[in-house]
Design a protein around this motif. Structure first.
Motif, PDB file in Angstrom:
ATOM      1  N   ASP A  27       6.875  -5.154   5.639  1.00  0.00           N
ATOM      2  CA  ASP A  27       7.403  -3.986   5.831  1.00  0.00           C
ATOM      3  C   ASP A  27       6.281  -2.992   6.311  1.00  0.00           C
ATOM      4  O   ASP A  27       4.742  -3.859   5.854  1.00  0.00           O
ATOM      5  CB  ASP A  27       8.673  -3.334   5.430  1.00  0.00           C
ATOM      6  CG  ASP A  27       8.176  -2.390   4.783  1.00  0.00           C
ATOM      7  OD1 ASP A  27       7.414  -2.303   4.083  1.00  0.00           O
ATOM      8  OD2 ASP A  27       9.316  -2.459   3.561  1.00  0.00           O
ATOM      9  N   PRO A  28       5.633  -1.775   6.602  1.00  0.00           N
ATOM     10  CA  PRO A  28       4.765  -1.171   6.819  1.00  0.00           C
ATOM     11  C   PRO A  28       3.935  -1.200   5.720  1.00  0.00           C
ATOM     12  O   PRO A  28       2.785  -0.730   5.754  1.00  0.00           O
ATOM     13  CB  PRO A  28       5.235   0.340   7.641  1.00  0.00           C
ATOM     14  CG  PRO A  28       6.030  -0.469   8.177  1.00  0.00           C
ATOM     15  CD  PRO A  28       6.914  -1.553   7.674  1.00  0.00           C
ATOM     16  N   VAL A  29       4.324  -0.942   4.388  1.00  0.00           N
ATOM     17  CA  VAL A  29       3.539  -1.083   2.712  1.00  0.00           C
ATOM     18  C   VAL A  29       4.146  -1.715   2.015  1.00  0.00           C
ATOM     19  O   VAL A  29       3.739  -2.176   1.011  1.00  0.00           O
ATOM     20  CB  VAL A  29       4.545   0.181   2.262  1.00  0.00           C
ATOM     21  CG1 VAL A  29       4.155   1.858   2.690  1.00  0.00           C
ATOM     22  CG2 VAL A  29       6.425  -0.327   1.935  1.00  0.00           C
ATOM     23  N   ARG A  30       4.456  -3.726   2.434  1.00  0.00           N
ATOM     24  CA  ARG A  30       4.810  -4.747   1.628  1.00  0.00           C
ATOM     25  C   ARG A  30       4.550  -5.532   1.855  1.00  0.00           C
ATOM     26  O   ARG A  30       4.178  -5.586   3.581  1.00  0.00           O
ATOM     27  CB  ARG A  30       5.798  -5.110   1.162  1.00  0.00           C
ATOM     28  CG  ARG A  30       6.788  -3.145   0.824  1.00  0.00           C
ATOM     29  CD  ARG A  30       8.009  -3.483  -0.316  1.00  0.00           C
ATOM     30  NE  ARG A  30       9.069  -2.003  -0.745  1.00  0.00           N
ATOM     31  CZ  ARG A  30       9.731  -2.201   0.029  1.00  0.00           C
ATOM     32  NH1 ARG A  30       9.822  -1.873   1.296  1.00  0.00           N
ATOM     33  NH2 ARG A  30      10.523  -0.464  -0.744  1.00  0.00           N
ATOM     34  N   TYR A  31       3.783  -5.964   1.006  1.00  0.00           N
ATOM     35  CA  TYR A  31       3.133  -7.448   1.990  1.00  0.00           C
ATOM     36  C   TYR A  31       3.454  -8.772   0.699  1.00  0.00           C
ATOM     37  O   TYR A  31       3.381  -8.264  -0.255  1.00  0.00           O
ATOM     38  CB  TYR A  31       1.582  -7.706   1.778  1.00  0.00           C
ATOM     39  CG  TYR A  31       0.920  -7.074   0.848  1.00  0.00           C
ATOM     40  CD1 TYR A  31       0.494  -6.015   1.014  1.00  0.00           C
ATOM     41  CD2 TYR A  31       0.145  -8.039  -0.089  1.00  0.00           C
ATOM     42  CE1 TYR A  31      -0.310  -5.321   0.240  1.00  0.00           C
ATOM     43  CE2 TYR A  31      -0.297  -7.774  -1.142  1.00  0.00           C
ATOM     44  CZ  TYR A  31      -1.403  -5.824  -1.304  1.00  0.00           C
ATOM     45  OH  TYR A  31      -1.949  -5.964  -2.367  1.00  0.00           O
ATOM     46  N   THR A 109       8.937  -9.050  10.458  1.00  0.00           N
ATOM     47  CA  THR A 109       8.065  -8.331   9.923  1.00  0.00           C
ATOM     48  C   THR A 109       8.816  -6.999  10.196  1.00  0.00           C
ATOM     49  O   THR A 109       8.643  -6.516  11.199  1.00  0.00           O
ATOM     50  CB  THR A 109       6.122  -7.820   9.866  1.00  0.00           C
ATOM     51  OG1 THR A 109       5.968  -9.185   9.344  1.00  0.00           O
ATOM     52  CG2 THR A 109       5.871  -6.733   9.715  1.00  0.00           C
ATOM     53  N   SER A 111       9.650  -3.429  11.537  1.00  0.00           N
ATOM     54  CA  SER A 111       9.051  -2.168  11.310  1.00  0.00           C
ATOM     55  C   SER A 111       8.946  -1.258  11.334  1.00  0.00           C
ATOM     56  O   SER A 111       8.043   0.113  10.419  1.00  0.00           O
ATOM     57  CB  SER A 111       9.447  -2.119  13.371  1.00  0.00           C
ATOM     58  OG  SER A 111      10.635  -1.455  13.485  1.00  0.00           O
ATOM     59  N   GLN A 112       9.669  -0.752  10.002  1.00  0.00           N
ATOM     60  CA  GLN A 112       9.870   0.558   9.229  1.00  0.00           C
ATOM     61  C   GLN A 112      10.187   0.109   8.057  1.00  0.00           C
ATOM     62  O   GLN A 112      10.762  -1.108   7.402  1.00  0.00           O
ATOM     63  CB  GLN A 112      11.513   1.194   9.269  1.00  0.00           C
ATOM     64  CG  GLN A 112      11.840   1.791  11.260  1.00  0.00           C
ATOM     65  CD  GLN A 112      10.056   2.585  11.614  1.00  0.00           C
ATOM     66  OE1 GLN A 112       9.882   3.341  10.858  1.00  0.00           O
ATOM     67  NE2 GLN A 112       9.653   2.882  12.701  1.00  0.00           N
ATOM     68  N   LYS A 113      10.019   0.763   6.773  1.00  0.00           N
ATOM     69  CA  LYS A 113       9.946   0.393   5.269  1.00  0.00           C
ATOM     70  C   LYS A 113      11.393  -0.245   5.310  1.00  0.00           C
ATOM     71  O   LYS A 113      12.365   1.012   5.498  1.00  0.00           O
ATOM     72  CB  LYS A 113       9.450   1.722   4.504  1.00  0.00           C
ATOM     73  CG  LYS A 113       9.564   1.388   3.011  1.00  0.00           C
ATOM     74  CD  LYS A 113       9.405   2.848   2.657  1.00  0.00           C
ATOM     75  CE  LYS A 113       9.519   2.510   0.828  1.00  0.00           C
ATOM     76  NZ  LYS A 113      10.081   3.710   0.277  1.00  0.00           N
ATOM     77  N   ILE A 114      11.600  -1.127   4.815  1.00  0.00           N
ATOM     78  CA  ILE A 114      13.178  -1.711   4.271  1.00  0.00           C
ATOM     79  C   ILE A 114      13.515  -0.617   2.767  1.00  0.00           C
ATOM     80  O   ILE A 114      13.176  -0.874   1.959  1.00  0.00           O
ATOM     81  CB  ILE A 114      13.211  -2.784   3.576  1.00  0.00           C
ATOM     82  CG1 ILE A 114      11.994  -3.878   5.188  1.00  0.00           C
ATOM     83  CG2 ILE A 114      14.260  -3.785   3.283  1.00  0.00           C
ATOM     84  CD1 ILE A 114      11.698  -5.643   4.230  1.00  0.00           C
ATOM     85  N   LYS A 115      14.407   0.243   3.165  1.00  0.00           N
ATOM     86  CA  LYS A 115      15.432   0.562   1.969  1.00  0.00           C
ATOM     87  C   LYS A 115      15.836  -0.154   0.924  1.00  0.00           C
ATOM     88  O   LYS A 115      16.648  -0.663   1.700  1.00  0.00           O
ATOM     89  CB  LYS A 115      16.304   1.699   2.732  1.00  0.00           C
ATOM     90  CG  LYS A 115      15.482   2.868   3.776  1.00  0.00           C
ATOM     91  CD  LYS A 115      14.135   3.420   3.912  1.00  0.00           C
ATOM     92  CE  LYS A 115      14.761   4.627   2.473  1.00  0.00           C
ATOM     93  NZ  LYS A 115      13.326   5.096   1.773  1.00  0.00           N
ATOM     94  N   LYS A 116      16.047   0.327  -0.156  1.00  0.00           N
ATOM     95  CA  LYS A 116      17.059  -0.173  -1.361  1.00  0.00           C
ATOM     96  C   LYS A 116      18.334   0.907  -0.962  1.00  0.00           C
ATOM     97  O   LYS A 116      18.275   2.035   0.048  1.00  0.00           O
ATOM     98  CB  LYS A 116      16.045  -0.311  -2.373  1.00  0.00           C
ATOM     99  CG  LYS A 116      16.455   1.490  -2.590  1.00  0.00           C
ATOM    100  CD  LYS A 116      15.934   1.490  -4.858  1.00  0.00           C
ATOM    101  CE  LYS A 116      16.144   2.682  -4.818  1.00  0.00           C
ATOM    102  NZ  LYS A 116      14.919   3.513  -4.773  1.00  0.00           N
TER     103      LYS A 116
END
Ligand code: CTP
Ligand code: CA
Length: 225
Positions: A27-31, A109, A111-116
């Motif tokens: 996502d935009p912040v994780r890899y 991937t 497009s937005q941060k995956i939320k818990k």
């Protein structure tokens, strides 16, 4: 025993070197990535340049200073590295594939941060295999070109390295025992076994990555047509 490289040993030869570890975005912040520091690939680039080679370094997420006189090409993902390899390989005398390429990438991937969410105690990731870049280059290789792979192993070291040597059609494979804490990923030292498709074998002592780079380049130099 290997004899030291001279200043002119790589004069005019074009080397393509990959270094570091690719990152595959979730996502935009994780890899997803791996522990490669890029030190071995950078040491190879520096030593080769100092001995006269024209060096292009495809660098994946490395924070080290660029060795003087080396052409640096930055990439993040395995697919970006693949594009750059296809671009530079035809003009290359020797490819040294020191990078740790992610074997898999997220199928999608976000497009937005995956939320818990409170409801989710687990998260399943779906991964898709990346192409084997070394195998692609090994298969494309012309008779005057040399391709050198690296093998990171934790068990059945030589057997696994030999399999990679043959499957990927490379001329030499540099075997790293990545389970040995003495020569960890981020360290300045390494120990490798260099194995040739022609039966050549050399195990190095534990020593600085620049020393290992000199040994690898000395062996490769002898195999050049
Ligand atoms: N490699 C590559 N493309 C990939 C995976 C690996 O080009 N998608 C290259 C690496 O740069 C290295 C060599 O293949 O030069 C061996 O990488 P390694 O991870 O040790 O082996 P794999 O073939 O990926 O097998 P495994 O990870 O299952 O041991
Ligand atoms: Ca792998």
């Amino acid at each position: 025993a290997t004899k030291a490289l001279t200043k002119q040993d790589w004069q005019g030869k074009r080397l393509l070197i990959t270094a570091g570890g690719t990152r595959e975005a979730l996502d935009p912040v994780r890899y997803l990535s791996n522990r490669s520091s890029g030190k071995m690939g950078y040491a190879l680039a520096q030593v080769a340049q100092q001995h006269g080679a024209v060096v292009t370094l495809i660098s994946a997420n490395v924070t080290l200073p660029t060795p003087p006189g080396v052409q640096l090409v930055r990439v993040q993902t395995a697919r970006e590295m693949e594009t750059q390899l296809h671009r530079f390989f035809p003009e290359t005398d020797v490819l040294l594939m020191a990078a740790a390429v992610s074997d898999f990438r997220p199928q999608q991937t976000a497009s937005q941060k995956i939320k818990k969410t409170a409801a989710n105690a687990e998260l399943t990731l779906h991964l898709q295999a990346n192409h084997d870049l070394l195998q692609e280059m090994g298969t494309k290789k012309q008779p005057q070109q040399l391709v050198v792979g690296f093998a990171a192993e934790t068990q059945n070291l030589r057997e696994n390295a030999m399999k990679k040597l043959h499957q990927k059609r490379v001329d030499l494979i540099v075997l790293n025992d990545v389970s040995n804490p003495q020569i960890g990923f981020n360290g300045d030292n390494n120990q490798v076994t260099i194995i040739g498709a022609d039966g050549f074998k050399e195990q190095t002592p534990v020593e600085a990555k620049t020393k290992i780079a000199e040994r690898i380049l000395t062996v490769v130099k002898k195999k050049l047509p």
